[in-house]
Design a protein around this motif. Sequence first.
Motif, mmCIF file in Angstrom:
data_model
loop_
_atom_site.group_PDB
_atom_site.id
_atom_site.type_symbol
_atom_site.label_atom_id
_atom_site.label_comp_id
_atom_site.label_asym_id
_atom_site.label_seq_id
_atom_site.Cartn_x
_atom_site.Cartn_y
_atom_site.Cartn_z
ATOM 1 N N GLU A 213 0.831 -1.207 0.000
ATOM 2 C CA GLU A 213 0.000 0.000 0.000
ATOM 3 C C GLU A 213 0.866 1.256 0.000
ATOM 4 N N GLN A 216 1.966 1.772 -3.524
ATOM 5 C CA GLN A 216 0.879 2.249 -4.374
ATOM 6 C C GLN A 216 0.649 3.750 -4.198
ATOM 7 N N PHE A 241 -0.931 -2.263 -10.569
ATOM 8 C CA PHE A 241 -1.230 -1.029 -9.842
ATOM 9 C C PHE A 241 -2.730 -0.798 -9.834
#
Length: 471
Positions: A213, A216, A241
């Motif tokens: 996370e 991302q 993604f």
Amino acid sequence: MTQITTNIKSIRDIMRKDAGVDGDAQRISQMVWMLFLKIFADKEEEWGLTVEDYQSPIPERLKWDSWASDDEGLTGDSLMEFINNDLFPTLKDLNVQSPQATIIRSVFEDTYNYMKNGTLFRQVINIINKIDFNNSNDRHVFNDLYETILKELQSAGSSGEYYTPRAVTQFMVDMVNPQLGETILDMASGTGGFLTCSIEHVRKQVNTPQEREVLQKSIRGIEKKPLPHLLCTTNLMLHGFDLPAVKRDNLLTMPYSDWGKKDRVDVILMNPPFGGTEEDGTENNFPQKFRTKETADLFLALIIKLLKDGGRCAVVLPDGTLFGEGVKTRLKEELLTKCNLHTIVRLPNGVFNPYTGIKTNLLFFEKGTPTKEVWYFEHPYPEGKNSYTKTNPVDIKEFDLEKSWWYNRVENEYAWKISIDDIRKNGFNLDYKNPETGIENKKLDTKAILEKLDNSIKKGGEIMNLLKQGF
């Protein structure tokens, strides 16, 4: 030729028969938005199993499986009426309540359906359905094929848009070495080469869902044109993604003075369009000393502004930036004063062939301390090669030469250094040639020129006398 390659070739051939698709750019745009929807459908299948309480942002009737998965489903005029009057209007105006909805709406806001023949459209759909993007083998092969699709766009020479060769992108990312938790920005992300390469580089450091996370949220891309934005978004999805990372925007249109500390990033990797010019008035967003319409110059000013102290950058710039005067001189003074420009890799002619013959350089710098000296490295052609071609491009293995030198720097036949004092005396001209090539770096005064000419004449006379003695 793989089955996927065969499938894509078949799609191209079908689209060429359609009267609505005019030229390669439209054909690629058409192909990619359709592939995007299939990829999104396959990703939703995955999210349904891995994301708790996942809710699709796409109405049921518009999901790929509802209208496209049946080989004998909608076709002809009925299919085209559905695409043009239901699918596109709804996706362009999708209610943005989730990251996935944001991605879809951003993709379709400036995307168009060019095909007019519903029968041909159905044929394309049926071929796309043969590809399973949840199959790791299919995904891997398609990633390579996707690179081929991107290369077809590399024909924008007159506008300064050159999609960076994969080897150059990889080398730049390797040397900047982005770390997990660092924010990574490309302000002219094009089709996503720097972003996807950075993702793969940092992903090696990811071991937990929480770290995934973090990765991302750390990737940021900006692309102002619709087709590259669509390609970039699709490319990121292929690289796993799930969050929207690329905005349709042009940061040069925002006032330079509005950028503050909260906007600064750790890493900038980019190849700004060079040779291109911005719209009238864009330059007025910048301080007077940096005002120009040249895109690459404005981006260089913004890069320096947006880097954190300690932030790192690798950027592709043309030779003109190194020796240019006026605004370019003031930009270089700003760069050398606020950043440590520690390395310039001088690329040979043809790295961007066949799309441009402009000579390019890779500038590596870190913000926060002024430059004391600049190291130059002249990248040589590999043995037996004196140029690059579309079918024989630069290879990442060639950069092993730079990598072996990078952390243990010595002057040699490829590398040399110039002090900041010499650069200042030379009016911030950074166009220093390799001294090993015999090309002079400084302008010779009249006396020096006469001395060189006199020595040449003397040597010529000596050679003539020796020749005469031999007869």
